[in-house]
Structures are given as structure tokens and as C-alpha cells.
Scaffold this active site. Structure first.
Site, mmCIF file in Angstrom:
data_model
loop_
_atom_site.group_PDB
_atom_site.id
_atom_site.type_symbol
_atom_site.label_atom_id
_atom_site.label_comp_id
_atom_site.label_asym_id
_atom_site.label_seq_id
_atom_site.Cartn_x
_atom_site.Cartn_y
_atom_site.Cartn_z
ATOM 1 N N ALA A 162 0.851 -1.201 0.000
ATOM 2 C CA ALA A 162 0.000 0.000 0.000
ATOM 3 C C ALA A 162 0.876 1.236 0.000
ATOM 4 O O ALA A 162 2.077 1.183 0.299
ATOM 5 C CB ALA A 162 -0.925 0.003 1.213
ATOM 6 N N GLY A 173 0.532 5.485 1.187
ATOM 7 C CA GLY A 173 -0.257 6.559 1.778
ATOM 8 C C GLY A 173 0.273 7.926 1.399
ATOM 9 O O GLY A 173 1.019 8.074 0.431
ATOM 10 N N GLY A 174 -0.124 8.932 2.193
ATOM 11 C CA GLY A 174 0.282 10.292 1.877
ATOM 12 C C GLY A 174 1.729 10.583 2.217
ATOM 13 O O GLY A 174 2.300 11.553 1.722
ATOM 14 N N MET A 175 2.341 9.765 3.044
ATOM 15 C CA MET A 175 3.709 10.035 3.456
ATOM 16 C C MET A 175 4.630 8.843 3.262
ATOM 17 O O MET A 175 5.832 9.015 3.117
ATOM 18 C CB MET A 175 3.723 10.444 4.933
ATOM 19 C CG MET A 175 5.105 10.752 5.474
ATOM 20 S SD MET A 175 5.044 11.220 7.208
ATOM 21 C CE MET A 175 6.801 11.386 7.541
ATOM 22 N N ALA A 176 4.095 7.650 3.241
ATOM 23 C CA ALA A 176 4.950 6.462 3.226
ATOM 24 C C ALA A 176 4.347 5.378 2.358
ATOM 25 O O ALA A 176 3.178 5.444 1.947
ATOM 26 C CB ALA A 176 5.165 5.946 4.650
ATOM 27 N N VAL A 184 4.269 0.924 2.009
ATOM 28 C CA VAL A 184 4.404 -0.280 2.822
ATOM 29 C C VAL A 184 4.678 -1.470 1.904
ATOM 30 O O VAL A 184 4.019 -1.638 0.871
ATOM 31 C CB VAL A 184 3.133 -0.534 3.657
ATOM 32 C CG1 VAL A 184 3.276 -1.816 4.473
ATOM 33 C CG2 VAL A 184 2.855 0.653 4.576
ATOM 34 N N ASP A 230 -5.106 10.816 12.645
ATOM 35 C CA ASP A 230 -5.516 10.326 11.331
ATOM 36 C C ASP A 230 -6.330 9.044 11.469
ATOM 37 O O ASP A 230 -6.158 8.098 10.701
ATOM 38 C CB ASP A 230 -4.289 10.080 10.446
ATOM 39 C CG ASP A 230 -4.671 9.913 8.978
ATOM 40 O OD1 ASP A 230 -5.791 10.323 8.607
ATOM 41 O OD2 ASP A 230 -3.856 9.367 8.214
#
Length: 540
Positions: free
Chosen positions: A23, A25-28, A30, A153
Site C-alpha cells: 500500500a 499513503g500520503g507520506m509512506a 508499505v 488520522d
């Protein structure tokens, strides 16, 4: 600094081998990864890395480190565990437990249009998430003071439900870092999920754990009604609806028969005035237990059954992808440890493909059970077994050891035969006893013979046999005071070479008659009659 663009399947970050992306996200981002230990041990973990656009930003790097430090302090079954923090060639990464499950956002997508989750199932999931979040809010530093951790969040994307029905809160600290930065967005915009933010968070006011409780209330509203309480036509309209003074419509407006007690819990959690909300996430969990009595009949097993039914295809697809990635990793590991080309030519299938004679298959013996198995680009089930070179050296050592043992055994056998079956001439000679001789009949060495001449040695042998047992020791006899007369010889006994007959002959002593005609007188050092003159020690 390296970026995510340089990451690929099969690359190692420290001890962890990347298997597949999961996956972003907005910063990282995985990844699924594998930790491989000794004796076949392995463990699947999740690897989290900063996005390329933020990897060179020192502020986000520090936030990434802070997130790992805070999340590592939380110990709760409803919170994802951070296992390790590493850096590989300037690339920071977090190692977390692997969660075999799906986020609540997947549940919402799979639900039929206009329907939500069953109330007991939704309540059980939110109770677990609230308890995990409460444990995070209660985190303290080494001195015992609260770190005032706020997730910031909480959303359906960050609440995972495992295949076993256990809810997990994930992604601590990342959203907090993204909402305080404008590195990747324009002025006046927010990163994250505005639809689940509390009014004070959107307005930039000081926030506490009650902001997370507001997010939990919005999720509960969505899960039970399949509608968002503040959704607008776009993100700006949604943000305006959240910060306005107008309260959200009650859930019973959209769902007939909505439980009144549950509606009160939902409306209290999403109150725009934070003073009217629950003070803690634990209080929200207790209120849900009281509002939905049937929740006591629902446990992790019931949530797991519901999850596997609703998300069967997604769960199976994820599991199949992971199995395939692990199989590919095993093939890469086997290729990296494959034997050299000269060993590869010993494979019968290889020789057959070249048109040469096919030797009989190698059958390892019981003493050499190890074999080398490698994959040569064929299907995972096809392997070739090559006898290890180590067995040949072991055989040589065994043969040498057997030869040495045989020689030692032969030497011991020969020594035993020589000890028990000796030749007769090696036996120790024995001296038979003889009758005693009258001393008066033995001529003195100084007395004359009747004829005035010395007796022959033959006559002495026949007339002068003396028992050895009656002889004095050689050291007890004094040396003669004068030299031996001419023509006489000292008696000798050869004890080392006896006559090889059945009965050894006795040793005789030859006496030499004296040349003095008169009767001998007692002179110092002269033997008296009846004694035996000095002879050599026979060495018995």
C-alpha cells in the site's frame, strides 16, 4: 539519499528481503518483507519507508523517527507492533508486524448499497479500536509522564481487521506530521483525510485525545448507516460542514429502527463541542457495550467469520500473492547458492539433454544423508540432486582409518603369538643340583699332584663336579695374593649358550693343582682346603 524508486522486489533492507508492495499513503509506502533466520526460520513483516518526495525533507525524516519511537512504546493487541527501525544506504525504514487482514475501507466498498454493518459487528470492531487507541493515548515516557500522543488520522484506512477478527490501529504519527507540513501541498490545503478530522484540528487549534474520539464517532456513523454525517460535494464543502455550528443529522434519519441508545453514543462522539464528547476512548468503548447488548454475544470468532465471508476474494488474493512472493524468494535464494557448472554437469537430465550417456541416479547412503538441491529455472516442484563432494573425502578418510586399524591389529596379533609360542632356546636355562662333594677330595690349587705334574682339564671335569648352589658369590671371595701359575686356565662357564639337549648339562669348575710339593700354609689371601677358588659370576 536513496528513494523509494530504487526499491524493488528481492532487495534487502538490512536483514529483510522485500517481497511485494502492499500500500501507499500520503507520506509512506508499505512493503511485505521476509526476515530469514537460521535452520529454516522465517517471518513475514511489513516494511514502511518514506515517499520519495519527502525523503530529502529533514522535518519529515524527524517525524518518521518520532513515529517509530512512540509506536514502539505501545503494547496492546489492538495496536500494530513496531519491531525495528533501520537505515540502509541513507534510506530509513520501519519494521512492523504483518497483518493478514483488510482495512475498514474495504468493508465499506464491499457492503451493498445503502446498508451498513450489523450493529453488533460494528460495535465489536469499534470497541477494539477504541481500546487500542486508549492505550496509545496513555503512553508515557521513561520518566512516567504522558507524551500526550494523538493519532490525528483515525479513519477507515487506518483500522485493519485481521483474518482472525481482531481490529488493529495502524499508522501512528504519520498523519500528524502530514497535517503540520505544506511540503507537498499548496497554501490552505491539508494532507490526510479531512472528512474524519475534528473541527479544532481543521481550525488549527490545540488538540488532544478528544480529536481522535471525534474521528471514531464519524467512523461508527459511517459503518452503521453507510453515510457520512458531514459529506459535501467536495473536500472544501466537507471541511465547511465540519467546522460549522450545525450538528449532523441523527442516524435514524437514514436507517429505520436504528437503536436509540446507539444513536446517543454516536451523536455524543461527533459533537462539535469537544467538551460534550467522551473524555477518553475507553469511555466510548464502555458506552458501546451498554448501548448494544448483543455485542456480548459477538467475539473475535464472529467478526472473523463475517470478515471471511464479506472479503473472501480479497483475502484469498492477498494470501496467494504472498505465497507466490515467498516462492519466488526461495527460488532466488536457491539460484544464489547453486553449485558451479562442473557440478551441474553431473545432473542426469543435463547429460541426457546433451545427447550423452545417462549415468545411474545417485542414491545417497545412510551415512551421507545430505544432498544439494537446486532449482535450475524449472517449475518449483522440479529439483536435481547432486552428490556432495564432501562424501568422497569422508570415504577416503574412512578407508585410511580402516587400514591403520588393520595394521595395528596385525601387530598386536604377531606380538601375542611371539609371547605365547617362543622358541626353546629363548627359555631361561636351569641348573640341576648335584650331590655334595667331600672337601677333602678336592685338591687345593696350591697342592702338588701325586705325579708332580698338573692334571689335565679332562680329568678335572670328571672328578671335580661342584653344585653351583653351594658356591659363594664372586664378590665375597678375595682376589688371590699371587698370580696364577703358567699352564693353567681360569675356569669359564658359558651361561648364554647352553647345550640344546633335553636336560642341560651342569656347569663344572676345573681346579688347577698346585706346583708346591709341601702342604700349604695359611697365607693371607690364600684359600684354605675345602673352599672353592674364585670363578667368574655366571650371570644367573
Amino acid at each position: 539519499m536513496q528513494t523509494l524508486n530504487e526499491l524493488h522486489v528481492g532487495r534487502f533492507l538490512g536483514r529483510y528481503e522485500l517481497l511485494m508492495p502492499v500500500a501507499q499513503g500520503g507520506m509512506a509506502s508499505v512493503w511485505a518483507a521476509r526476515l530469514k533466520g537460521t535452520r529454516g526460520f522465517q517471518r513475514v513483516v511489513a516494511i514502511k519507508t518514506i515517499l520519495p518526495s519527502l525523503s530529502d525533507d529533514a522535518r519529515f525524516e524527524q517525524m518518521f523517527l518520532d513515529e517509530a519511537a512512540l509506536a514502539a512504546r505501545i503494547r496492546h493487541p489492538n495496536v500494530v507492533q513496531v519491531l525495528d527501525l533501520g537505515e540502509e544506504s541513507g534510506l530509513l525504514y520501519q519494521v512492523m508486524e504483518w497483518i493478514d487482514g483488510e482495512p475498514l475501507s474495504a468493508f465499506l466498498r464491499e457492503l451493498p448499497e445503502g446498508s451498513g454493518l450489523p450493529f453488533p459487528i460494528a460495535a465489536r470492531i469499534l470497541i477494539g479500536a477504541s481500546e487500542g487507541l486508549h492505550a496509545a493515548h496513555e503512553t508515557c515516557d521513561d520518566a512516567g509522564y504522558s507524551v500526550e500522543l494523538v493519532h490525528r488520522d483515525i479513519s477507515p484506512q487506518n483500522i485493519l481487521v485481521t483474518r482472525d477478527g481482531v481490529p488493529k490501529v495502524v499508522d501512528f504519527g504519520v498523519a500528524k506530521a502530514s497535517t503540520l507540513s505544506s511540503a507537498a501541498t499548496g497554501t490552505g490545503t491539508l494532507k490526510g483525510k479531512p472528512a474524519y478530522m475534528a473541527p479544532e484540528q481543521i481550525q488549527g487549534a490545540e488538540i488532544d485525545r478528544r480529536a481522535d474520539i471525534f474521528s471514531l464517532g464519524v467512523m461508527l456513523y459511517v459503518l452503521t448507516t453507510s453515510r457520512h454525517p458531514f459529506r459535501g460535494k467536495n473536500d472544501m464543502a466537507t471541511l465547511h460542514s465540519i467546522v460549522s455550528t450545525e450538528e449532523a443529522p441523527a442516524p435514524s434519519t437514514f436507517v429505520d429502527g436504528y437503536p436509540e441508545a446507539l444513536e446517543q453514543v454516536v451523536m455524543m462522539a461527533i459533537a462539535k463541542d469537544r467538551e460534550r464528547r467522551f473524555k477518553t476512548a475507553s469511555a466510548l468503548a464502555r458506552a458501546l457495550e451498554a448501548a448494544v447488548p448483543d455485542v456480548h454475544k459477538v467475539g473475535d470468532a464472529e467478526v472473523a467469520a463475517f470478515t471471511r465471508t464479506l472479503l473472501a476474494e480479497r483475502l484469498e488474493a492477498r494470501a496467494a500473492a504472498l505465497r507466490s512472493s515467498l516462492s519466488d524468494a526461495d527460488l532466488r535464494a536457491a539460484d544464489s547458492t547453486s553449485p558451479p557448472s562442473h557440478e551441474r554437469m553431473k545432473n542426469p537430465s543435463t547429460l541426457q539433454g546433451l545427447g550423452g550417456p545417462v549415468p545411474p541416479p545417485y542414491e545417497p547412503s545412510s551415512s551421507s544423508s545430505e544432498s544439494v538441491t537446486r532449482h535450475e529455472g524449472r517449475s518449483p516442484g522440479t529439483t536435481s540432486t547432486v552428490p556432495p563432494a564432501k562424501s568422497r573425502s569422508t570415504l577416503a578418510v574412512t578407508l585410511v582409518a580402516l587400514g591403520v586399524a588393520g595394521l595395528v591389529f596385525l601387530a598386536v596379533a604377531v606380538a601375542a603369538i611371539l609371547f605365547w609360542v617362543r622358541p626353546e632356546y629363548l627359555a631361561k636355562p636351569t641348573i640341576p643340583s648335584t650331590p655334595s662333594v667331600d672337601p677333602s677330595s678336592v685338591a687345593s690349587p696350591l697342592s702338588p699332584s701325586p705325579s708332580g705334574t698338573g692334571s689335565s682339564p679332562a680329568e678335572a671335569d670328571s672328578n671335580s663336579n661342584i653344585s653351583v648352589d653351594s658356591l659363594p658369590a664372586a664378590t665375597d671371595l678375595a682376589p688371590p695374593s699371587h698370580p696364577r701359575p703358567k699352564g693353567t686356565s681360569e675356569p669359564k662357564v658359558d651361561a648364554t649358550h647352553p647345550t640344546p639337549t633335553d636336560t642341560p648339562q651342569p656347569t663344572t669348575v676345573t681346579t688347577t693343582p698346585s706346583v708346591t710339593p709341601s702342604t700349604p700354609t695359611a697365607t693371607p689371601g690364600t684359600p684354605t682346603p675345602g673352599t672353592v677358588p674364585k670363578i667368574r659370576d655366571p650371570g644367573f
